[in-house]
Scaffold this motif. Sequence first.
Motif, mmCIF file in Angstrom:
data_model
loop_
_atom_site.group_PDB
_atom_site.id
_atom_site.type_symbol
_atom_site.label_atom_id
_atom_site.label_comp_id
_atom_site.label_asym_id
_atom_site.label_seq_id
_atom_site.Cartn_x
_atom_site.Cartn_y
_atom_site.Cartn_z
ATOM 1 N N LEU A 11 0.827 -1.213 0.000
ATOM 2 C CA LEU A 11 0.000 0.000 0.000
ATOM 3 C C LEU A 11 0.863 1.265 0.000
ATOM 4 N N GLU B 295 1.893 -2.185 11.968
ATOM 5 C CA GLU B 295 1.101 -2.872 10.950
ATOM 6 C C GLU B 295 0.939 -4.349 11.304
ATOM 7 N N LYS B 296 -0.302 -4.758 11.414
ATOM 8 C CA LYS B 296 -0.697 -6.159 11.603
ATOM 9 C C LYS B 296 0.066 -6.878 12.733
ATOM 10 N N ILE C 88 -6.659 0.980 12.217
ATOM 11 C CA ILE C 88 -6.786 1.942 11.117
ATOM 12 C C ILE C 88 -7.838 1.422 10.140
ATOM 13 N N VAL C 89 -8.757 2.304 9.741
ATOM 14 C CA VAL C 89 -9.726 1.983 8.703
ATOM 15 C C VAL C 89 -9.245 2.687 7.431
ATOM 16 N N TYR D 240 -7.769 8.207 5.249
ATOM 17 C CA TYR D 240 -6.648 8.950 5.831
ATOM 18 C C TYR D 240 -6.639 10.366 5.290
ATOM 19 N N THR E 161 1.626 2.270 6.763
ATOM 20 C CA THR E 161 1.628 2.415 8.222
ATOM 21 C C THR E 161 3.035 2.725 8.744
ATOM 22 N N ARG F 14 -18.836 0.985 8.903
ATOM 23 C CA ARG F 14 -17.901 0.627 7.846
ATOM 24 C C ARG F 14 -18.045 -0.867 7.576
#
Length: 289
Positions: free
Chosen positions: A112, A192-193, A205-206, A209, A233, A254
């Motif tokens: 990403l 992250e994760k 985080i959705v 941003y 991230t 969401r």
Amino acid sequence: MRKPLKKAVLPVAGLGTRFLPATKVLAKEMLPVVDKPLIQYAIEEARAAGIEQFCLVTGRGKTALVEHFDLAYELEHTLKERAKTEALALLESTAMPPGSLMSVRQQVPLGLGHAIWCARAFVGADPFAVILPDDLVLAEVSWVKQLADVYAETGGNVIAVEEVPREHTNRYGILKVGKDDGRVAEVLGLVEKPKPEEAPSTLSIVGRYVLMPEVIAEIARFEKGAGGEIQLTDAMARLIGRQPFHGLRCQGRRFDCGDKAGFLEAQIAFALSRPDLAGRVRGFLKSYL
Ligand code: G1P
């Protein structure tokens, strides 16, 4: 004075393997929820926040996403001739002002962060929104607008956040939270994760941003993170302490449309929110329960 938020980047290069065979030739962002493709919900959400310029980060086989917002001359002509005014109005909802939509290619799916970096020329020196169309939102006020309003107050980076069950922290970017008034949370760290036992919180985080352009230089270090990917991230995490950074619990719901059950739930929720469908849908749903 804060720089106004006028730009949005939409990463749409993903392969959509979770929706094969539907996504063999069809971009997953073209999948409809009720009668509108996911990409159009994302663009409409951004426009409702005053965004005027859009950059789709696409990949091979994704040209339909750009086509969708072009003028369909023959179709429009035929509908006009036949006086199909309702259908025409629906078609007009896909019209974009000339020059407001551009696309760049992410040739290789490196993550990403890398996708956002591909849009660096578009971003330039301006703040920008990032919208992940897989995360579909049903809300009275556009989530991008809710983030933009907080950005106008606090400046800096603002991300949409949501509580998740601890066993799901390894699916999301997770916050380390500082001062928190229950709506806006100061971000002290981002991972992250993380594994559930290592996650600094359960606030995730959705896919919405508002970011400062400096994040691009951080991505450009091309450090590999979770899953061997160049993660947004990780780049955001390096801005913490240098710029304001907040998480916002947005009002509304969401749906994770990257997941089959989430996608089906979105169909039902959106259908029930539509006056032209709610009655019939409620009626037949009862017979399945
Ligand atoms: C991405 C981000 C992650 C975020 C998630 C939201 O993950 O990397 O931080 O929580 O979107 O949907 P992905 O879903 O692409 O694995």
